[in-house]
Design a protein around this motif. Structure first.
Motif, PDB file in Angstrom:
ATOM      1  N   UNK A  83       2.112  74.329 -31.235  1.00  0.00           N
ATOM      2  CA  UNK A  83       2.500  75.316 -32.469  1.00  0.00           C
ATOM      3  C   UNK A  83       1.662  76.861 -32.011  1.00  0.00           C
ATOM      4  N   UNK A  84       0.864  76.924 -30.783  1.00  0.00           N
ATOM      5  CA  UNK A  84       0.170  78.662 -31.072  1.00  0.00           C
ATOM      6  C   UNK A  84       1.479  78.724 -29.619  1.00  0.00           C
ATOM      7  N   UNK A  85       2.294  78.293 -28.638  1.00  0.00           N
ATOM      8  CA  UNK A  85       2.860  79.360 -27.379  1.00  0.00           C
ATOM      9  C   UNK A  85       3.926  79.809 -28.286  1.00  0.00           C
ATOM     10  N   UNK A  86       3.918  80.666 -27.720  1.00  0.00           N
ATOM     11  CA  UNK A  86       5.070  82.132 -27.758  1.00  0.00           C
ATOM     12  C   UNK A  86       5.984  82.250 -26.636  1.00  0.00           C
ATOM     13  N   UNK A  87       7.323  82.637 -26.418  1.00  0.00           N
ATOM     14  CA  UNK A  87       7.903  83.689 -25.865  1.00  0.00           C
ATOM     15  C   UNK A  87       7.151  84.898 -25.417  1.00  0.00           C
ATOM     16  N   UNK A  88       6.746  85.436 -24.420  1.00  0.00           N
ATOM     17  CA  UNK A  88       6.446  86.645 -23.357  1.00  0.00           C
ATOM     18  C   UNK A  88       7.688  87.568 -24.302  1.00  0.00           C
ATOM     19  N   UNK A  89       7.702  89.105 -25.413  1.00  0.00           N
ATOM     20  CA  UNK A  89       8.831  89.749 -25.080  1.00  0.00           C
ATOM     21  C   UNK A  89       8.533  91.105 -26.180  1.00  0.00           C
ATOM     22  N   UNK A 100      12.366  87.635 -28.837  1.00  0.00           N
ATOM     23  CA  UNK A 100      11.631  87.459 -30.409  1.00  0.00           C
ATOM     24  C   UNK A 100      12.301  86.780 -32.201  1.00  0.00           C
ATOM     25  N   UNK A 101      14.022  86.698 -32.125  1.00  0.00           N
ATOM     26  CA  UNK A 101      14.107  85.967 -33.220  1.00  0.00           C
ATOM     27  C   UNK A 101      13.515  84.760 -32.609  1.00  0.00           C
ATOM     28  N   UNK A 102      13.979  83.568 -31.601  1.00  0.00           N
ATOM     29  CA  UNK A 102      12.993  82.063 -31.475  1.00  0.00           C
ATOM     30  C   UNK A 102      11.712  82.406 -31.939  1.00  0.00           C
ATOM     31  N   UNK A 103      10.949  83.642 -31.373  1.00  0.00           N
ATOM     32  CA  UNK A 103       9.923  83.443 -31.725  1.00  0.00           C
ATOM     33  C   UNK A 103       9.058  83.315 -32.940  1.00  0.00           C
ATOM     34  N   UNK A 104      10.569  84.081 -33.922  1.00  0.00           N
ATOM     35  CA  UNK A 104      10.242  84.183 -35.371  1.00  0.00           C
ATOM     36  C   UNK A 104      10.724  82.676 -36.100  1.00  0.00           C
ATOM     37  N   UNK A 105      12.164  82.633 -35.663  1.00  0.00           N
ATOM     38  CA  UNK A 105      11.801  81.033 -35.990  1.00  0.00           C
ATOM     39  C   UNK A 105      10.828  79.900 -35.605  1.00  0.00           C
ATOM     40  N   UNK A 111       5.453  77.406 -40.924  1.00  0.00           N
ATOM     41  CA  UNK A 111       4.943  78.052 -41.505  1.00  0.00           C
ATOM     42  C   UNK A 111       5.153  77.206 -42.936  1.00  0.00           C
ATOM     43  N   UNK A 112       6.152  76.210 -42.650  1.00  0.00           N
ATOM     44  CA  UNK A 112       7.180  75.081 -43.303  1.00  0.00           C
ATOM     45  C   UNK A 112       6.300  74.071 -43.081  1.00  0.00           C
ATOM     46  N   UNK A 113       5.409  74.323 -41.906  1.00  0.00           N
ATOM     47  CA  UNK A 113       4.790  72.952 -41.779  1.00  0.00           C
ATOM     48  C   UNK A 113       4.055  72.317 -42.836  1.00  0.00           C
ATOM     49  N   UNK A 114       3.521  73.976 -42.355  1.00  0.00           N
ATOM     50  CA  UNK A 114       1.887  74.229 -43.393  1.00  0.00           C
ATOM     51  C   UNK A 114       1.938  73.892 -44.298  1.00  0.00           C
ATOM     52  N   UNK A 115       3.036  74.634 -44.908  1.00  0.00           N
ATOM     53  CA  UNK A 115       3.816  74.082 -46.629  1.00  0.00           C
ATOM     54  C   UNK A 115       3.653  72.430 -47.138  1.00  0.00           C
ATOM     55  N   UNK A 116       4.012  72.250 -45.984  1.00  0.00           N
ATOM     56  CA  UNK A 116       4.535  70.494 -46.124  1.00  0.00           C
ATOM     57  C   UNK A 116       3.484  69.642 -45.998  1.00  0.00           C
ATOM     58  N   UNK A 117       2.203  70.068 -45.418  1.00  0.00           N
ATOM     59  CA  UNK A 117       1.188  69.470 -45.485  1.00  0.00           C
ATOM     60  C   UNK A 117       0.554  70.015 -46.464  1.00  0.00           C
TER      61      UNK A 117
END
Length: 347
Positions: A83-89, A100-105, A111-117
């Motif tokens: 979950x911590x991996x991100x694309x360099x942009x 950047x949009x992929x990283x935002x998604x 955030x939704x996963x955290x809220x669900x937990x």
């Protein structure tokens, strides 16, 4: 052009222009020095220029392929659970805007996963709390019913009446728990419709006093009202009464014979304030910040009947009216609950 915002694309175009200029200069020079012999060099020059431009393009697209493969690898790693991996942009350009949009998604999904937990943990805790709250009255009902059945066989009517009354109290407790949970759940789900109308605060607080007049008289306590009969408040009458009722009930639960509960209200140009004050047992400082949590019970509390939903429900009602509720208390001196509501039309 937006395509030229990327530094790599700029370099690509610059190199292609340099190739064209360089071979044009060489071709012009050859043509100027010896036209007859140089004419055979034109195809060679064109081929050389084409080869150079192909080399430039190949280098660019190879780098782009590497960037895309790296992005695909990062996306696959994210899907696999990293979950911590991100694309360099960190560059400009359309492809980096896409990254950047992929990283935002990915951030939104996290955030939704955290809220669900958190929602799952909350549901588990709530179910556990409900089970705990129901365990006591259900166990009591089982005992009372057993006694009633035993006494019914012997015809002991006073005992049957006594334990029938106790059973009714436990059933009322279960009903209160269920009704309070349903109301709070509706607030959480956003399905409560607040229907506001202009109400007279004095009349509303008088209704609260009448609601508890019998109990206060039975327990030797006094409820006094302080406020102007001309104060008005744009609110949902039923829900505000629900909130104040819960706070007054809490005050009655934690006061002794001879104690006083004051319901005061005032209206200013920009706000309405409702305050419930008692001179009862008070709240310990370590508990004060937790009293609006559901099912919270202090280890110092002498209240064995409360279910810990009245104050959370009052808080939900106040917040649904864009207000805030706060508590101030000192052990042995009493407690003050204050509800503040901003009058937005006055601002």
């Amino acid at each position: 052009m937006r395509v030229l915002t990327n530094q790599r694309v700029k370099i690509l175009f610059l190199r292609m222009v340099l190739c064209i200029l360089a071979f044009s200069a060489v071709t012009g020079l050859v043509s100027f020095l010896d036209l007859g012999k140089g004419i055979w060099l034109y195809p060679m020059m064109l081929l050389g220029m084409g080869a150079a431009m192909l080399a430039v393009c190949y280098r660019y697209f190879r780098e782009q392929d590497r960037i895309l493969r790296d992005a695909v690898a990062k996306i696959r790693a994210y899907i696999a659970g990293e979950r911590d991996v991100r694309i360099v942009c960190n560059e400009e350009g359309e492809i980096y805007r896409l990254f950047h949009e992929v990283n935002s998604l990915a951030a939104i999904l996290d955030a939704k996963a955290v809220n669900e937990q958190e929602a799952k943990r909350f549901l588990q805790n709530t179910i556990s709390d409900i089970s705990h709250q129901l365990k006591t009255p259900l166990a009591a009902l089982e005992i009372y019913n057993g006694i009633i059945q035993t006494e019914a066989a012997s015809g002991n009517l006073p005992t049957i009446q006594e334990f029938s009354n106790l059973s009714e109290q436990e059933l009322d407790r279960i009903e209160t728990l269920v009704q309070s949970l349903l109301k709070i759940t509706k607030f959480d789900a956003g399905t409560i419709v607040i229907e506001k109308a202009v109400e007279n605060l004095g009349e509303m607080m008088a209704d609260v006093k009448r609601h508890f007049a019998f109990r206060a008289g039975q327990e030797g306590k006094e409820i006094i009202l302080t406020g102007s009969d001309q104060s008005i408040f744009l609110c949902d009458r039923n829900w505000i009464l629900e909130a104040v009722d819960n706070i007054v009930k809490n005050a009655l639960d934690h006061t002794q014979r001879g104690d006083v509960i004051e319901i005061a209200w005032r209206q200013s140009a920009s706000a309405v304030q409702i305050r419930v004050r008692d001179n009862g047992s008070g709240i310990c400082p370590e508990d004060l910040h937790h009293i609006f949590k559901r099912f919270y019970r202090s280890r110092y509390s002498q209240d064995t009947q409360g279910i810990g939903l009245g104050l959370p429900l009052a808080k939900s009602v106040v917040e649904a009216h864009n207000g805030i509720i706060e508590a101030d208390s000192r052990p042995g001196e009493g407690t003050v609950f204050t509800m503040h509501f901003i009058i937005t039309t006055k601002l």
